[in-house]
Design an enzyme around this catalytic site. Structure first.
Site, short mmCIF file in Angstrom:
data_model
loop_
_atom_site.label_atom_id
_atom_site.label_comp_id
_atom_site.label_asym_id
_atom_site.label_seq_id
_atom_site.Cartn_x
_atom_site.Cartn_y
_atom_site.Cartn_z
N ASP A 35 0.86 -1.19 0.00
CA ASP A 35 0.00 0.00 0.00
C ASP A 35 0.89 1.24 0.00
O ASP A 35 1.90 1.27 0.72
CB ASP A 35 -0.90 -0.02 1.24
CG ASP A 35 -2.02 1.00 1.17
OD1 ASP A 35 -1.72 2.21 1.17
OD2 ASP A 35 -3.18 0.59 1.12
N ILE A 36 0.54 2.25 -0.78
CA ILE A 36 1.36 3.47 -0.84
C ILE A 36 1.16 4.36 0.38
O ILE A 36 1.94 5.28 0.59
CB ILE A 36 1.12 4.27 -2.13
CG1 ILE A 36 -0.32 4.76 -2.22
CG2 ILE A 36 1.53 3.47 -3.36
CD1 ILE A 36 -0.56 5.77 -3.33
N ASN A 92 -12.73 -3.37 2.73
CA ASN A 92 -13.61 -2.23 2.89
C ASN A 92 -14.59 -2.26 1.72
O ASN A 92 -14.18 -2.37 0.57
CB ASN A 92 -12.82 -0.92 2.85
CG ASN A 92 -11.87 -0.80 4.02
OD1 ASN A 92 -12.15 -1.25 5.11
ND2 ASN A 92 -10.72 -0.20 3.78
N GLN A 99 -13.63 2.51 1.49
CA GLN A 99 -13.16 2.06 0.18
C GLN A 99 -12.96 3.27 -0.71
O GLN A 99 -13.87 4.08 -0.90
CB GLN A 99 -14.17 1.09 -0.46
CG GLN A 99 -13.65 0.50 -1.76
CD GLN A 99 -14.61 -0.50 -2.39
OE1 GLN A 99 -15.73 -0.69 -1.93
NE2 GLN A 99 -14.17 -1.14 -3.47
N HIS A 105 -10.51 -5.51 -3.14
CA HIS A 105 -9.15 -5.74 -2.67
C HIS A 105 -9.16 -6.03 -1.18
O HIS A 105 -10.01 -5.53 -0.44
CB HIS A 105 -8.23 -4.56 -2.98
CG HIS A 105 -8.67 -3.24 -2.42
ND1 HIS A 105 -9.70 -2.50 -2.99
CD2 HIS A 105 -8.23 -2.53 -1.36
CE1 HIS A 105 -9.85 -1.38 -2.29
NE2 HIS A 105 -8.98 -1.38 -1.30
#
Length: 119
Positions: A35-36, A92, A99, A105
């Protein structure tokens, strides 16, 4: 159409290799990448290569693909060495639940204490 790549979807572009990501694992049906904006020391997203708006749509249409995502989440946790200390898998669903990318995802979170209930 559900399952088909969407030209305006960030995660479809990552799955196709059109947008760079820190990919950790890839299978025939899934891609796992960091995740960024990590919320824990381990924060990896596992996505289906097929496009479904959210986890509920994915599960209704393709239960086997949903299982692939969960299996890969477990593999990510093992590779990230968070199995022994515990980890969380989060889907989510909908903007009210947080989300922000409307491509199903799973978040794999670990590496620190994860209090319950979240958020």
């Amino acid at each position: 159409m559900a399952g088909e790549p969407q030209t305006d979807c960030l995660f479809c572009k990552i799955a196709a290799g059109e947008v760079p990501a820190d990919v950790l694992r890839e299978t025939e049906t899934t891609v796992a990448f960091r995740d960024i904006n990590p919320q824990a020391p381990t924060h990896v997203l596992v996505i289906p290569k097929a496009h479904y708006r959210d986890a509920a749509a994915l599960a209704a249409a393709e239960p086997a693909l949903t299982a692939d995502i969960l299996r890969e989440a477990g593999e990510v946790a093992a590779e990230e060495k968070v199995v022994g200390t515990g980890y969380r898998i989060v889907f989510n669903t909908g903007s009210g639940a947080g989300q922000t990318v409307f491509h199903a995802h799973a978040h794999v979170l670990g590496g620190r204490g994860l209090n319950w209930p979240p958020g």
